[in-house]
Design a protein around this motif. Structure first.
Motif, short mmCIF file in Angstrom:
data_model
loop_
_atom_site.label_atom_id
_atom_site.label_comp_id
_atom_site.label_asym_id
_atom_site.label_seq_id
_atom_site.Cartn_x
_atom_site.Cartn_y
_atom_site.Cartn_z
N ASP A 1 0.85 -1.19 0.00
CA ASP A 1 0.00 0.00 0.00
C ASP A 1 0.89 1.24 0.00
OD1 ASP A 1 -1.67 2.23 0.99
OD2 ASP A 1 -3.18 0.69 1.33
N LEU A 2 0.78 2.06 -1.04
CA LEU A 2 1.57 3.28 -1.15
C LEU A 2 0.70 4.51 -0.88
CD1 LEU A 2 3.54 2.45 -4.43
CD2 LEU A 2 4.14 1.89 -2.06
N PHE A 3 1.31 5.56 -0.34
CA PHE A 3 0.59 6.78 0.03
C PHE A 3 -0.56 6.42 0.97
CE2 PHE A 3 1.86 6.77 -4.49
CZ PHE A 3 2.93 7.64 -4.42
N ALA B 1 8.28 4.33 6.77
CA ALA B 1 8.16 5.79 6.76
C ALA B 1 9.17 6.40 5.80
CB ALA B 1 8.38 6.34 8.17
N GLY B 2 8.77 7.48 5.12
CA GLY B 2 9.73 8.20 4.29
C GLY B 2 9.30 8.34 2.85
N ASP B 3 10.22 8.85 2.05
CA ASP B 3 9.96 9.19 0.65
C ASP B 3 9.82 7.93 -0.20
OD1 ASP B 3 9.97 10.19 -1.95
OD2 ASP B 3 11.40 11.77 -1.47
N VAL B 4 8.71 7.80 -0.92
CA VAL B 4 8.47 6.64 -1.77
C VAL B 4 9.54 6.49 -2.84
CG1 VAL B 4 7.00 7.91 -3.39
CG2 VAL B 4 6.65 5.46 -3.08
N ARG B 5 10.18 7.60 -3.20
CA ARG B 5 11.20 7.55 -4.25
C ARG B 5 12.44 6.76 -3.83
NH1 ARG B 5 8.99 12.68 -4.08
NH2 ARG B 5 8.07 13.47 -6.02
N GLU B 6 12.59 6.55 -2.54
CA GLU B 6 13.78 5.87 -2.03
C GLU B 6 13.57 4.38 -1.77
OE1 GLU B 6 14.90 8.08 1.41
OE2 GLU B 6 15.29 9.94 0.30
N ILE B 7 12.38 3.86 -2.09
CA ILE B 7 12.07 2.46 -1.82
C ILE B 7 12.59 1.57 -2.94
CG2 ILE B 7 10.23 0.76 -1.49
CD1 ILE B 7 8.53 2.96 -0.27
N PHE C 1 5.33 5.21 -20.00
CA PHE C 1 5.92 5.13 -18.66
C PHE C 1 6.84 6.31 -18.37
CE2 PHE C 1 9.47 3.42 -16.03
CZ PHE C 1 8.76 3.21 -14.85
N GLU C 2 7.72 6.64 -19.31
CA GLU C 2 8.69 7.71 -19.08
C GLU C 2 8.02 9.08 -18.96
OE1 GLU C 2 11.75 7.30 -18.26
OE2 GLU C 2 11.56 5.13 -18.50
N ASP C 3 6.84 9.24 -19.58
CA ASP C 3 6.14 10.52 -19.51
C ASP C 3 5.71 10.87 -18.09
OD1 ASP C 3 6.40 10.39 -22.20
OD2 ASP C 3 4.29 10.73 -22.67
N THR C 4 5.61 9.88 -17.24
CA THR C 4 5.12 10.12 -15.88
C THR C 4 6.25 10.42 -14.91
OG1 THR C 4 5.25 7.78 -15.20
CG2 THR C 4 3.23 8.51 -16.32
N ARG C 5 7.48 10.39 -15.38
CA ARG C 5 8.63 10.63 -14.49
C ARG C 5 8.52 12.02 -13.85
NH1 ARG C 5 13.27 7.83 -14.02
NH2 ARG C 5 12.87 6.66 -15.92
N GLY C 6 8.86 12.07 -12.58
CA GLY C 6 8.76 13.33 -11.85
C GLY C 6 7.43 13.51 -11.15
N THR C 7 6.49 12.60 -11.38
CA THR C 7 5.20 12.63 -10.67
C THR C 7 5.13 11.44 -9.71
OG1 THR C 7 3.98 11.20 -12.20
CG2 THR C 7 4.16 13.54 -12.78
N LEU C 8 4.21 11.50 -8.77
CA LEU C 8 4.07 10.39 -7.83
C LEU C 8 3.38 9.18 -8.46
CD1 LEU C 8 3.39 12.36 -4.55
CD2 LEU C 8 5.46 11.14 -5.21
N PHE C 9 2.64 9.40 -9.54
CA PHE C 9 2.12 8.25 -10.28
C PHE C 9 3.26 7.40 -10.82
CE2 PHE C 9 0.94 6.12 -14.21
CZ PHE C 9 -0.15 5.37 -13.79
N PHE C 10 4.37 8.06 -11.21
CA PHE C 10 5.53 7.32 -11.69
C PHE C 10 6.02 6.33 -10.65
CE2 PHE C 10 10.15 6.79 -11.93
CZ PHE C 10 10.29 6.31 -13.23
N GLU C 11 5.95 6.69 -9.36
CA GLU C 11 6.40 5.78 -8.31
C GLU C 11 5.47 4.57 -8.20
OE1 GLU C 11 9.32 6.19 -7.06
OE2 GLU C 11 9.49 8.09 -8.15
N PHE C 12 4.18 4.78 -8.40
CA PHE C 12 3.22 3.68 -8.47
C PHE C 12 3.58 2.77 -9.65
CE2 PHE C 12 -1.35 2.59 -9.89
CZ PHE C 12 -1.40 1.44 -9.12
N ALA C 13 3.85 3.37 -10.81
CA ALA C 13 4.21 2.60 -11.99
C ALA C 13 5.54 1.87 -11.78
CB ALA C 13 4.29 3.53 -13.20
#
Length: 422
Positions: A84-86, A132-138, A167-179
């Protein structure tokens, strides 16, 4: 009297005649979200007589066999484990758990929400691994093979110039982390959750990019906007749910069917525990005391309207959220992050005060012993941002049925995947 029915539905005129109410009354009930309407092949609205009869009885004080409860199954299916993210204050996670889906990991950035998840995991013996923490670091490869991913990612715009919307178009958004999580874990099912506004966000291109991305990652996908007030939640709240199934699997895409009843605020707040809550300043309390149950600023004397509304008085639009008092016999309006915001007032139906924390939690179908960490403003925010627990429960049961853990029930609907244009 006997009226012609189509699959249990009748025209608005026939319904009014059969139940001895006016056509305008049925239209008003439909507009208020108290009864549903479907459409025939000519786009005429059709109504369910049984549903209207149940509403009539409820408005007359007869709740029938409907009741407020936090829905819960009695078994966990380990083969349906979830990331479960976010996760926020745990609305979807608890709903999935109550449906029978255990969790191998929950991620959340907000420190108060993390404390809420950890505290309740311990007190409710949920055994949640709260990261806990930034999803980008998981490193999501740690969870490869997990059956389900669920994410209530924030909605963000994308840039399309010269891009293929993948996929690459979503980079920089939090949806990208879901993807990114989906790409690493390769779950059998991925559930994305967001606000209804995502459907039209940036002319529909944001949602289109998300659907294209899920297709590119190897998933069949469809989406629905679910109305919580018809899914055992005493609140008029709409959430967009994306249901994605890995293409190599023969798993159906399932969504919960709307019920033919709703839970009223009266049912939800019966015997609600006392708790802290926001207070009105003296003058605002004096003004709000003049607003009747179910009313708003338009029910105030003209001079008081001008005093309270200030510049907004002369603006166009209904502004029906201002000085708004809730109704006992209806579901609550959508909860926000604070009950005393001027544009989206959420005043108690009979007491002149904002809804308090435990009332907020009841309306979101959190159990009374679910504790929220942090200051009062943070508690309201966690609850107001959450997916209602019972809505999560119904989606979770659809996930379990898709995986074959439980039978497909009558209150579930199978839908065809969308035809994605690459």
């Amino acid at each position: 009297m006997t009226v012609e029915q189509v699959d249990g539905f009748v025209s608005i005129t026939a319904a009014a005649r059969a139940l001895d109410v006016s056509v305008d009354t049925i239209r008003r009930w439909n507009k208020l979200g108290l009864i549903k309407a479907t459409r025939d092949k000519n786009n005429n609205r059709l109504f369910n007589l049984t549903e209207i009869e149940r509403l009539q009885k409820k408005l007359a004080g007869d709740e029938g066999d409907t009741k407020y409860e936090v829905l819960e199954a009695d078994k966990l299916f380990e083969e349906a484990s979830c990331v479960d993210l976010f996760a926020g204050g745990g609305g979807t996670a608890l709903g999935f758990h109550n449906a029978g889906i255990p969790h191998v990991m929950l991620n959340e950035f907000d420190t108060d929400a993390v404390s809420t998840l950890q505290k309740n995991s311990d007190s409710h013996e949920l055994n949640w691994n709260v990261l806990a923490g930034d999803v980008r670091e998981i490193d999501f490869s740690t969870y490869a093979g997990t059956a389900v991913i669920q994410a209530g990612f924030p909605c963000q715009a994308f840039s399309y110039a010269g891009k293929s919307r993948g996929f690459e178009d979503t980079r920089g958004t939090l949806f990208f982390e879901f993807a990114r999580a989906i790409k690493a874990i390769k779950p059998k099912i991925a559930i994305g959750e967001n606000v209804r506004g995502l459907v039209k966000h940036d002319g529909g291109r944001t949602l289109e990019t998300m659907l294209n991305t899920l297709d590119e990652l190897g998933y069949r996908v469809s989406y629905r906007v679910l109305r919580a007030q018809y899914l055992d939640v005493p609140q008029k709240r709409e959430r967009l749910i994306m249901f994605a199934v890995r293409k190599d699997l023969d798993c159906p895409i399932l969504f919960p069917k709307e019920k033919d009843y709703f839970i009223s605020l009266r049912q939800a707040l019966k015997d609600c525990p006392e708790s802290d809550g926001q207070k009105y300043p003296k003058r605002k309390a004096e003004i709000m005391a003049m607003v009747p149950e179910g009313g708003n600023w338009r029910d105030l004397p003209l001079e008081i309207q001008k005093e309270y509304m200030k510049g907004s008085f002369h603006l166009s639009g209904g502004k029906t959220g201002m000085a708004r008092r809730m109704s006992w016999d209806q579901p609550c309006l959508t909860l926000t992050c604070a009950p005393a915001q001027k544009q989206t007032e959420r005043c108690h139906p009979s007491e002149t005060r904002p809804l308090n924390v435990r009332e907020y939690a009841r309306i979101q179908t959190f159990p009374d012993d679910w504790e929220f960490a942090g200051k009062l403003t943070s508690q309201y925010k966690q609850i107001g941002n959450a997916v209602p627990v019972n809505l999560g429960y119904h989606v979770g049961r659809c996930v379990l049925a898709s995986l074959g853990c439980i039978p497909i029930a009558d209150d579930m609907e199978e839908v065809e995947p969308l035809q994605i244009q690459g």
